[in-house]
Write a protein that holds these residues in place. Structure first.
Motif: not given
Length: 163
Positions: A95-101, A120-124, A133-136, A160-163
């Motif tokens: 899960s994710v807490s929100s679809f906004s960062t 942020g999205d740029e961390d993917i 993918l690399l997620i920080a 997909d919501r974050f890419l």
């Protein structure tokens, strides 16, 4: 030994000293204490191109392919790399807490379940032409997704919501 001289895997021996640190002995009998293996390509080719670096930061040995090196050197190098590197492989996004960062991700990795904050999205980041993918997270921990299309449907929808 000059910093430019590289010893190949066939011309050195590697062992643990009394303190558990790696010790490299070259063909001339010169001993280098506290040698650290460093991968040249940790994600794309983790078993190819491993540098053995001395405490002063100079390369004192090189392994083209770890599989070409005799045992027990292979095991010594792999064990040292495992203690030095920490990159959990993300297997499922629960899960994710929100679809906004920023948002908190609850995930399953090869090292267990955990939560991390995505700033942020740029961390993917996409890795090369593969589907990796690399997620920080906010603490700098890198989570590897070996193949984003091999994840379960729920995880892919979230991703997909974050890419």
């Amino acid at each position: 030994m000059s910093a430019l001289t590289t010893i190949t895997a066939t011309s050195f021996t590697l062992a643990r000293n009394a303190y558990g640190a790696l010790e490299l002995t070259d063909a001339q009998g010169q001993v280098f204490q506290n040698v650290v293996p460093v991968r040249a390509f940790p994600i794309q080719a983790p078993e190819d191109g491993i540098s053995l670096v001395s405490t002063d930061g100079h390369e004192v040995g090189w392994i083209d392919q770890l599989s070409d090196v005799a045992e027990p050197t292979q095991t010594l190098v792999r064990d040292a790399l495992c203690t030095r590197e920490f990159m959990p492989v993300l297997q499922r996004i629960a899960s994710v807490s929100s679809f906004s960062t920023p948002c908190t991700w609850t995930v399953q990795t090869d090292r267990g379940n955990t939560e991390f904050v995505l700033r942020g999205d740029e961390d993917i980041r996409r890795l090369g032409k593969d589907n990796a993918l690399l997620i920080a997270d906010v603490h700098g921990i890198q989570y590897l997704v070996r193949d984003q299309f091999a994840l379960d449907a729920h995880s892919k929808r979230i991703l997909d919501r974050f890419l």
